[in-house]
Design a protein around this motif. Structure first.
Motif, PDB file in Angstrom:
ATOM      1  N   ILE A 178     -35.933   5.168  15.907  1.00 33.40           N
ATOM      2  CA  ILE A 178     -36.624   3.961  16.369  1.00 33.40           C
ATOM      3  C   ILE A 178     -35.619   2.843  16.620  1.00 33.40           C
ATOM      4  N   GLU A 179     -34.672   2.682  15.713  1.00 34.02           N
ATOM      5  CA  GLU A 179     -33.664   1.633  15.893  1.00 34.02           C
ATOM      6  C   GLU A 179     -32.832   1.869  17.142  1.00 34.02           C
ATOM      7  N   ARG A 180     -32.442   3.129  17.393  1.00 32.29           N
ATOM      8  CA  ARG A 180     -31.675   3.435  18.605  1.00 32.29           C
ATOM      9  C   ARG A 180     -32.494   3.146  19.852  1.00 32.29           C
ATOM     10  N   ALA A 181     -33.771   3.494  19.822  1.00 34.31           N
ATOM     11  CA  ALA A 181     -34.630   3.246  20.981  1.00 34.31           C
ATOM     12  C   ALA A 181     -34.818   1.750  21.212  1.00 34.31           C
TER      13      ALA A 181
ATOM     14  N   ARG B  78     -33.667  -0.280  24.469  1.00 31.20           N
ATOM     15  CA  ARG B  78     -34.633  -1.077  25.236  1.00 31.20           C
ATOM     16  C   ARG B  78     -34.121  -2.500  25.455  1.00 31.20           C
ATOM     17  N   ARG B  79     -33.470  -3.064  24.451  1.00 30.21           N
ATOM     18  CA  ARG B  79     -32.961  -4.437  24.579  1.00 30.21           C
ATOM     19  C   ARG B  79     -31.723  -4.527  25.446  1.00 30.21           C
ATOM     20  N   ARG B  80     -30.837  -3.547  25.350  1.00 23.90           N
ATOM     21  CA  ARG B  80     -29.524  -3.653  25.999  1.00 23.90           C
ATOM     22  C   ARG B  80     -29.460  -3.096  27.411  1.00 23.90           C
ATOM     23  N   GLU B  81     -30.251  -2.103  27.712  1.00 18.11           N
ATOM     24  CA  GLU B  81     -30.123  -1.439  29.009  1.00 18.11           C
ATOM     25  C   GLU B  81     -31.169  -1.941  29.988  1.00 18.11           C
ATOM     26  N   GLU B  82     -30.781  -1.909  31.262  1.00 14.69           N
ATOM     27  CA  GLU B  82     -31.729  -2.176  32.330  1.00 14.69           C
ATOM     28  C   GLU B  82     -32.472  -0.878  32.609  1.00 14.69           C
TER      29      GLU B  82
ATOM     30  N   ASP C  27     -39.025   4.422  32.780  1.00 14.80           N
ATOM     31  CA  ASP C  27     -38.173   4.698  31.616  1.00 14.80           C
ATOM     32  C   ASP C  27     -38.567   3.830  30.427  1.00 14.80           C
ATOM     33  N   ARG C  28     -38.865   2.577  30.724  1.00 10.68           N
ATOM     34  CA  ARG C  28     -39.286   1.667  29.651  1.00 10.68           C
ATOM     35  C   ARG C  28     -40.591   2.144  29.009  1.00 10.68           C
ATOM     36  N   GLN C  29     -41.524   2.595  29.838  1.00  7.67           N
ATOM     37  CA  GLN C  29     -42.804   3.087  29.321  1.00  7.67           C
ATOM     38  C   GLN C  29     -42.608   4.347  28.489  1.00  7.67           C
ATOM     39  N   SER C  30     -41.773   5.261  28.951  1.00  6.95           N
ATOM     40  CA  SER C  30     -41.540   6.493  28.179  1.00  6.95           C
ATOM     41  C   SER C  30     -40.823   6.174  26.869  1.00  6.95           C
ATOM     42  N   LEU C  31     -39.931   5.202  26.882  1.00  5.06           N
ATOM     43  CA  LEU C  31     -39.250   4.780  25.652  1.00  5.06           C
ATOM     44  C   LEU C  31     -40.240   4.152  24.674  1.00  5.06           C
ATOM     45  N   GLU C  32     -41.147   3.333  25.175  1.00  4.71           N
ATOM     46  CA  GLU C  32     -42.171   2.733  24.316  1.00  4.71           C
ATOM     47  C   GLU C  32     -43.136   3.783  23.773  1.00  4.71           C
ATOM     48  N   ASP C  33     -43.451   4.787  24.589  1.00  8.45           N
ATOM     49  CA  ASP C  33     -44.296   5.888  24.109  1.00  8.45           C
ATOM     50  C   ASP C  33     -43.590   6.651  22.989  1.00  8.45           C
ATOM     51  N   GLU C  34     -42.313   6.896  23.176  1.00  4.42           N
ATOM     52  CA  GLU C  34     -41.525   7.580  22.144  1.00  4.42           C
ATOM     53  C   GLU C  34     -41.493   6.758  20.854  1.00  4.42           C
ATOM     54  N   MET C  35     -41.339   5.456  20.995  1.00  5.06           N
ATOM     55  CA  MET C  35     -41.323   4.583  19.817  1.00  5.06           C
ATOM     56  C   MET C  35     -42.677   4.583  19.112  1.00  5.06           C
ATOM     57  N   THR C  36     -43.755   4.636  19.887  1.00 10.28           N
ATOM     58  CA  THR C  36     -45.095   4.701  19.300  1.00 10.28           C
ATOM     59  C   THR C  36     -45.263   5.977  18.492  1.00 10.28           C
ATOM     60  N   ILE C  37     -44.809   7.086  19.053  1.00  5.98           N
ATOM     61  CA  ILE C  37     -44.896   8.369  18.349  1.00  5.98           C
ATOM     62  C   ILE C  37     -44.064   8.318  17.070  1.00  5.98           C
TER      63      ILE C  37
END
Length: 100
Positions: free
Chosen positions: A31-34, A38-42, A47-57
């Motif tokens: 979660i911390e890496r994700a 999310r904060r550092r990369e454009e 991609d942002r939605q899939s990252l947020e979905d991964e964080m939710t899981i």
């Protein structure tokens, strides 16, 4: 299925707690890496939605691990109290029947 359950039952509560805490820690690190990514990369919207979905899981898994840890710690506490009670009863029998 019963073989895996039998193996799991033979594992001590303390080692089971350690195993779940290790899984929870790995999940927390993911979660911390994700979040860092999310904060550092454009990221594109997809991609942002899939990252947020991964964080939710991952957050759901962390909640599941927290509940499992709560149950295991309660069981560990109960086992400790049982051990202390058995020690007290043994000491009582020793002093009542052997010592006198």
């Amino acid at each position: 299925m019963t073989k895996s359950k039998d193996k799991r039952e033979k594992v001590s509560v303390a080692s089971e707690i350690d195993r779940v805490e290790e899984r929870r820690l790995r999940c927390h690190d993911s979660i911390e890496r994700a979040e860092f990514r999310r904060r550092r990369e454009e990221l594109s919207d997809q991609d942002r939605q899939s990252l947020e979905d991964e964080m939710t899981i991952m957050n759901e898994r962390m909640q599941k691990y927290d509940k499992e840890l709560e149950v295991l710690r309660g069981e560990n506490r109960r086992n400790m109290m049982l051990s202390v009670a058995l020690l007290a009863v043994s000491a009582l029998f020793y002093y009542a029947f052997i010592h006198y």
